[in-house]
Design an enzyme around this catalytic site. Structure first.
Site, PDB file in Angstrom:
ATOM      1  N   ASP A  46     -33.365  44.178 -52.639  1.00  0.00           N
ATOM      2  CA  ASP A  46     -34.314  43.072 -52.566  1.00  0.00           C
ATOM      3  C   ASP A  46     -33.542  41.753 -52.662  1.00  0.00           C
ATOM      4  O   ASP A  46     -32.472  41.714 -53.265  1.00  0.00           O
ATOM      5  CB  ASP A  46     -35.321  43.167 -53.718  1.00  0.00           C
ATOM      6  N   ASN A  99     -38.959  47.735 -45.363  1.00  0.00           N
ATOM      7  CA  ASN A  99     -40.255  47.301 -45.880  1.00  0.00           C
ATOM      8  C   ASN A  99     -40.330  45.804 -46.166  1.00  0.00           C
ATOM      9  O   ASN A  99     -41.414  45.231 -46.135  1.00  0.00           O
ATOM     10  CB  ASN A  99     -40.526  48.112 -47.168  1.00  0.00           C
ATOM     11  N   TYR A 165     -46.570  36.660 -37.616  1.00  0.00           N
ATOM     12  CA  TYR A 165     -46.689  37.942 -38.322  1.00  0.00           C
ATOM     13  C   TYR A 165     -47.130  39.039 -37.341  1.00  0.00           C
ATOM     14  O   TYR A 165     -46.545  40.122 -37.297  1.00  0.00           O
ATOM     15  CB  TYR A 165     -47.699  37.798 -39.466  1.00  0.00           C
ATOM     16  N   LYS A 169     -44.877  42.231 -36.217  1.00  0.00           N
ATOM     17  CA  LYS A 169     -45.308  43.595 -36.565  1.00  0.00           C
ATOM     18  C   LYS A 169     -45.527  44.450 -35.318  1.00  0.00           C
ATOM     19  O   LYS A 169     -45.277  45.658 -35.339  1.00  0.00           O
ATOM     20  CB  LYS A 169     -46.567  43.551 -37.439  1.00  0.00           C
ATOM     21  N   ILE A 198     -53.473  45.414 -48.219  1.00  0.00           N
ATOM     22  CA  ILE A 198     -53.129  46.149 -49.434  1.00  0.00           C
ATOM     23  C   ILE A 198     -53.041  45.160 -50.596  1.00  0.00           C
ATOM     24  O   ILE A 198     -52.490  44.057 -50.437  1.00  0.00           O
ATOM     25  CB  ILE A 198     -51.774  46.886 -49.252  1.00  0.00           C
ATOM     26  N   THR A 200     -51.392  43.687 -53.051  1.00  0.00           N
ATOM     27  CA  THR A 200     -50.027  43.481 -53.554  1.00  0.00           C
ATOM     28  C   THR A 200     -49.814  41.983 -53.803  1.00  0.00           C
ATOM     29  O   THR A 200     -50.636  41.159 -53.389  1.00  0.00           O
ATOM     30  CB  THR A 200     -48.959  43.923 -52.525  1.00  0.00           C
TER      31      THR A 200
HETATM   32  P1  NDP Z   1     -44.588  41.970 -51.634  1.00  0.00           P
HETATM   33  O1  NDP Z   1     -44.465  40.498 -51.497  1.00  0.00           O
HETATM   34  O2  NDP Z   1     -45.273  42.543 -52.826  1.00  0.00           O
HETATM   35  O3  NDP Z   1     -43.153  42.675 -51.524  1.00  0.00           O
HETATM   36  C1  NDP Z   1     -42.216  42.303 -50.550  1.00  0.00           C
HETATM   37  C2  NDP Z   1     -40.846  42.335 -51.184  1.00  0.00           C
HETATM   38  O4  NDP Z   1     -39.890  41.957 -50.182  1.00  0.00           O
HETATM   39  C3  NDP Z   1     -40.708  41.323 -52.341  1.00  0.00           C
HETATM   40  O5  NDP Z   1     -39.952  41.881 -53.389  1.00  0.00           O
HETATM   41  C4  NDP Z   1     -39.990  40.187 -51.676  1.00  0.00           C
HETATM   42  O6  NDP Z   1     -39.270  39.398 -52.604  1.00  0.00           O
HETATM   43  C5  NDP Z   1     -39.052  40.946 -50.748  1.00  0.00           C
HETATM   44  N1  NDP Z   1     -38.499  40.131 -49.686  1.00  0.00           N
HETATM   45  C6  NDP Z   1     -39.066  39.084 -49.047  1.00  0.00           C
HETATM   46  N2  NDP Z   1     -38.205  38.555 -48.167  1.00  0.00           N
HETATM   47  C7  NDP Z   1     -37.055  39.279 -48.261  1.00  0.00           C
HETATM   48  C8  NDP Z   1     -35.798  39.207 -47.628  1.00  0.00           C
HETATM   49  N3  NDP Z   1     -35.532  38.268 -46.721  1.00  0.00           N
HETATM   50  N4  NDP Z   1     -34.860  40.112 -47.945  1.00  0.00           N
HETATM   51  C9  NDP Z   1     -35.101  41.058 -48.886  1.00  0.00           C
HETATM   52  N5  NDP Z   1     -36.262  41.159 -49.542  1.00  0.00           N
HETATM   53  C10 NDP Z   1     -37.233  40.271 -49.237  1.00  0.00           C
HETATM   54  O7  NDP Z   1     -45.319  42.447 -50.293  1.00  0.00           O
HETATM   55  P2  NDP Z   1     -45.977  43.847 -49.847  1.00  0.00           P
HETATM   56  O8  NDP Z   1     -45.542  44.946 -50.719  1.00  0.00           O
HETATM   57  O9  NDP Z   1     -47.409  43.598 -49.630  1.00  0.00           O
HETATM   58  O10 NDP Z   1     -45.328  43.978 -48.396  1.00  0.00           O
HETATM   59  C11 NDP Z   1     -44.367  44.967 -48.069  1.00  0.00           C
HETATM   60  C12 NDP Z   1     -44.422  45.184 -46.571  1.00  0.00           C
HETATM   61  O11 NDP Z   1     -45.716  45.678 -46.214  1.00  0.00           O
HETATM   62  C13 NDP Z   1     -44.215  43.906 -45.738  1.00  0.00           C
HETATM   63  O12 NDP Z   1     -43.420  44.206 -44.616  1.00  0.00           O
HETATM   64  C14 NDP Z   1     -45.616  43.533 -45.333  1.00  0.00           C
HETATM   65  O13 NDP Z   1     -45.645  42.788 -44.146  1.00  0.00           O
HETATM   66  C15 NDP Z   1     -46.227  44.906 -45.151  1.00  0.00           C
HETATM   67  N6  NDP Z   1     -47.670  44.922 -45.181  1.00  0.00           N
HETATM   68  C16 NDP Z   1     -48.343  44.419 -46.273  1.00  0.00           C
HETATM   69  C17 NDP Z   1     -49.728  44.398 -46.258  1.00  0.00           C
HETATM   70  C18 NDP Z   1     -50.526  43.822 -47.387  1.00  0.00           C
HETATM   71  O14 NDP Z   1     -51.727  43.588 -47.180  1.00  0.00           O
HETATM   72  N7  NDP Z   1     -49.949  43.617 -48.580  1.00  0.00           N
HETATM   73  C19 NDP Z   1     -50.476  44.930 -45.109  1.00  0.00           C
HETATM   74  C20 NDP Z   1     -49.669  45.481 -44.059  1.00  0.00           C
HETATM   75  C21 NDP Z   1     -48.309  45.465 -44.100  1.00  0.00           C
HETATM   76  P3  NDP Z   1     -39.957  38.036 -53.201  1.00  0.00           P
HETATM   77  O15 NDP Z   1     -41.366  38.387 -53.575  1.00  0.00           O
HETATM   78  O16 NDP Z   1     -39.078  37.727 -54.381  1.00  0.00           O
HETATM   79  O17 NDP Z   1     -39.866  37.031 -52.107  1.00  0.00           O
END
Ligand code: NDP
Length: 258
Positions: A46, A99, A165, A169, A198, A200
């Site tokens: 991360d 992810n 976005y 995607k 989701i 989150t």
């Molecule tokens: P979160 O924000 O909870 O988690 C994403 C994680 O990725 C965080 O720890 C974030 O760090 C980290 N991150 C962001 N940018 C970078 C980077 N450049 N390099 C490394 N790590 C990075 O989001 P979700 O769990 O909701 O999302 C996870 C995936 O699921 C994403 O690809 C999202 O698009 C996808 N998704 C989510 C949906 C939703 O409704 N939540 C629906 C459909 C898909 P930090 O927070 O410190 O920036």
């Protein structure tokens, strides 16, 4: 023909090393926990090093083998170093979970900021390419494995005010299919998951009527949980999915059925 399907689902990831980008939060954290519970060694990757370390420490308290690495998916050198860290630390890489992702601002296509576009595409699309670009040689060296790319329901549907976005995607789905074709015969399965909305931290700024609107898009009448997405992704990463290549699987509370 032998399918090598597992006869037990306990410790289904025993002996496997997994790298989870964005593994410190939300869906990535749930997946890190799910893989570790299945016996995998998990590298939580991360860009926030402290939260990655916290997640890896949590996994270790459950008896899992885990490590944290600071990795920015928008930086190919950082991704390369993160994959090298996994291989150097644990001897191999078998499973890639791509992810990490961001939402970006809500703005129409005609007014969307160029910098915002570049940042969202760099994270959500180029980040998946950079990750596969470096994971695939490592997984080949290990004799094969599996990759899951986290796309979205917006990998197949449009969504007003989210052009970057949605485009990124959709791109992840095409990239997934292409890599799957290239590596199916070399024992790497590549699939994508398309979650509905989701609950989150990604939705941290979405509350009140906006949140109610998102909920209303799902016939299930609620947002999904990270664990529900992790379960599908874990299945696709497991040997139970041994004939599933290049597919895009939805976990969306019925969003796309309407
Ligand atoms: P979160 O924000 O909870 O988690 C994403 C994680 O990725 C965080 O720890 C974030 O760090 C980290 N991150 C962001 N940018 C970078 C980077 N450049 N390099 C490394 N790590 C990075 O989001 P979700 O769990 O909701 O999302 C996870 C995936 O699921 C994403 O690809 C999202 O698009 C996808 N998704 C989510 C949906 C939703 O409704 N939540 C629906 C459909 C898909 P930090 O927070 O410190 O920036």
């Amino acid at each position: 023909m032998s399918t090598n399907l597992p006869t037990s689902y306990e410790a289904e990831f025993a002996g496997k090393v997994a790298l989870v980008t964005g593994g410190a939060s939300g869906i990535g954290l749930a997946l890190s926990r799910r893989l570790a519970a299945g016996g995998a060694t998990v590298v939580v990757a991360d860009h926030n090093e402290e939260s990655a370390r916290k997640a890896a420490d949590e996994l270790k308290t459950t008896g899992a083998r885990a490590a944290a690495v600071a990795l920015d998916v928008t930086d190919p050198a950082s991704v390369e170093a993160g994959v090298r860290f996994a291989v150097d630390t644990f001897g191999a890489l078998h499973l890639g979970v791509n992810n990490a992702g961001i939402g970006g601002p809500a703005q129409t296509t005609g007014e969307y900021g160029i910098e915002d576009w570049n940042k969202v595409v760099a994270t959500n699309l180029s980040g998946v390419f950079y990750s596969m670009r470096h994971e695939i040689p490592a997984i080949l060296a290990a004799g094969g494995g599996a990759i899951v790319n986290i796309s979205s329901i917006l990998g197949t549907n449009g969504f007003a005010n989210s052009p970057a976005y949605v485009a990124a995607k959709h791109g992840v789905v095409g990239l997934t299919k292409t890599a799957a074709l290239e590596y199916a015969a070399q024992n790497i399965r590549v699939n994508a998951v398309g979650p509905g909305f989701i609950d989150t931290p990604l939705l941290r700024d979405t509350d009140g009527p906006a949140r109610e609107h998102l909920i209303s898009l799902h016939p299930a009448g609620r947002l999904g949980t990270s664990e529900e997405v992790a379960e599908l992704a874990a299945f696709l990463l497991s040997d139970r999915a041994s004939f599933i290549h290049g597919s895009y699987h939805l976990v969306d509370g019925g969003y796309s059925a309407a």
